[in-house]
Design an enzyme around this catalytic site. Structure first.
Site, PDB file in Angstrom:
ATOM      1  N   LYS A  55       0.846  -1.200   0.000  1.00 57.87           N
ATOM      2  CA  LYS A  55       0.000   0.000   0.000  1.00 57.87           C
ATOM      3  C   LYS A  55       0.880   1.248   0.000  1.00 57.87           C
ATOM      4  CE  LYS A  55      -3.894  -2.208   2.293  1.00 57.87           C
ATOM      5  NZ  LYS A  55      -4.495  -2.591   3.566  1.00 57.87           N
ATOM      6  N   GLN A  99      -4.615  -1.030   9.822  1.00 61.38           N
ATOM      7  CA  GLN A  99      -4.576  -2.382   9.256  1.00 61.38           C
ATOM      8  C   GLN A  99      -5.188  -3.388  10.237  1.00 61.38           C
ATOM      9  OE1 GLN A  99      -3.416  -3.239   6.051  1.00 61.38           O
ATOM     10  NE2 GLN A  99      -4.253  -5.247   6.564  1.00 61.38           N
ATOM     11  N   ASP A 122     -11.030   3.514   4.271  1.00 58.95           N
ATOM     12  CA  ASP A 122     -11.383   2.088   4.252  1.00 58.95           C
ATOM     13  C   ASP A 122     -12.904   1.908   4.225  1.00 58.95           C
ATOM     14  OD1 ASP A 122      -9.574   0.051   4.038  1.00 58.95           O
ATOM     15  OD2 ASP A 122      -9.019   0.030   6.156  1.00 58.95           O
TER      16      ASP A 122
END
Ligand code: NDP
Length: 280
Positions: A55, A99, A122
Site C-alpha cells: 500500500k 490495518q 477504508d
C-alpha cells in the site's frame, strides 16, 4: 462449451492507478495539495506487513504522501486511540487506514469508529456503512468497490441475480449494498445457508468472499455466470481463491483469477478514496 473470459484486475487496476496519478499531479499543480495516506500497523503479522508495504509503495508511486506507523503489539487501546486522534487532526493526512486484524486486547470497532469519517478511506466507520446502506455519498470499502468496478466493466447489472457468499462487514455486506444500488437482485449466503450449490446455481453473478480455498465448484454455476473471487488463501505456499478456478472453465462466462483479480483493485480503490478525501 464456450470459452471463459479472464477478468484482468491487474490491468484494470494499473489503468486506474495511472488515472489517479494524473489527477494527483493536477491537484498538486493547481491547488498545491498532496494527498496523504496514513497507514497504522499494530504488531508484526506477516500478511499485514506485506499489505502495508504494498500500500505504501503504490501510494508513493501515485505521487501521494505515505505516512507509516508501526506500533508494538503490546500497545494499549488508549494509546492507539491517541495515535488515531492525532492523525485526525493532522492536515497533511487525508486518509487513515488502521490495518486489521488488531491484537485481541484492542476493540476493533472502537478504533475504527475513532477515525474521522471524512478520513475513513477504508469505509469501515459506522457512519460510512450507514451512508452506504441508506444510499448517501460516503466512503465505500475498497474491496467491494473494486469488485463492482470489475463487474460493471464485464456486464450490465440491472435485473441480474447476484449471489454473494460471505456476510462480513468488510466485503459481503457492502458488496450486497452496492449491487442493490445497481438494481441487482441480491442473495447473501453464509455459513448457515442450506444447500449453497442450489442457490449459487440461480446466480448470474457470484461473488465469493468466504476464506475457504477453492470451495465454489464449477458444477455449482449456471452456464454463463460471471464469477468474482475475493478469496486469498495460501495453500502449500501458493495463493488460491475461494473458487475452484479450473472447474469453472467453459461454464463461467468470465472469472477473476487469484492472484491478479480482486487484490490489485483493492489497493487502487484505496488510492481512489484517498484522492477523494483530499479533494473533498
Ligand atoms: P470473514 O471471515 O470475515 O467472513 C467470511 C464469511 O464467509 C462469513 O460471513 C461466513 O459466514 C462465510 N462462510 C464461512 N464458511 C462458509 C461456508 N462453508 N459456506 C458459506 N459461507 C461461509 O472473511 P472476509 O470477508 O474478511 O474475507 C473473505 C475472503 O476474502 C478471505 O479469503 C480474505 O482473505 C479475502 N479478502 C480479500 C481481499 C482482497 O483484497 N482480495 C480483501 C479482504 C478479504 P458466517 O457469517 O455465518 O460466519
Amino acid at each position: 462449451m464456450s470459452e471463459t473470459g479472464i477478468i484482468d484486475g491487474k490491468a484494470f487496476a494499473s489503468t486506474l492507478c495511472g488515472e489517479i496519478a494524473r489527477k494527483v499531479g493536477k491537484l498538486k499543480a493547481e491547488k498545491n495539495i498532496t494527498p496523504g495516506l496514513a497507514v497504522v500497523l499494530v504488531g508484526n503479522d506477516p500478511a499485514s506487513e506485506v499489505y502495508v508495504k504494498n500500500k505504501a509503495r503504490q501510494t508513493r508511486e501515485a505521487g501521494m504522501n505515505s505516512f507509516e506507523f508501526r506500533l508494538p503489539a503490546t500497545i494499549g487501546e488508549a494509546e492507539l486511540l491517541a495515535k488515531v486522534q492525532s492523525l485526525n487532526l493532522n492536515p497533511e493526512v487525508h486518509g487513515i487506514l488502521v490495518q486489521l486484524p488488531l491484537p485481541k486486547h484492542i476493540n476493533e470497532s472502537v478504533i475504527i469508529n475513532a477515525v474521522d469519517p471524512k478520513k475513513d478511506v477504508d469505509g469501515f466507520h459506522v457512519i460510512n456503512a450507514g451512508k452506504l446502506a441508506t444510499g448517501q455519498e460516503g466512503f465505500v470499502p475498497c474491496t467491494p468497490l473494486g469488485c463492482l468496478m470489475l463487474l460493471k466493466a464485464t456486464l450490465d447489472l440491472p435485473g441480474k441475480h447476484a449471489v454473494i457468499i460471505g456476510r462480513s462487514n468488510i466485503v459481503g455486506k457492502p458488496m450486497a449494498q452496492l449491487l442493490l444500488r445497481e438494481n441487482c437482485t441480491v442473495t447473501v449466503a453464509h455459513s448457515k445457508t442450506k444447500d449453497l450449490p442450489a442457490i449459487v446455481k440461480q446466480a448470474d453473478i457470484v461473488v465469493a468472499a468466504v476464506g475457504k480455498p477453492e470451495m465454489v465448484k464449477g458444477s455449482w454455476l449456471k452456464q454463463g455466470a460471471v464469477v468474482i473471487d475475493v478469496g486469498i488463501n495460501r495453500v502449500n505456499g501458493k495463493l488460491v481463491g475461494d473458487v475452484d478456478f479450473g472447474s469453472c472453465q467453459g461454464i463461467a462466462a468470465a472469472i477473476t483469477p487469484v492472484p491478479g483479480g480482486v487484490g490489485p483493485m483493492t489497493i487502487a480503490c484505496l488510492l481512489e478514496n484517498t484522492l477523494r478525501a483530499a479533494t473533498a
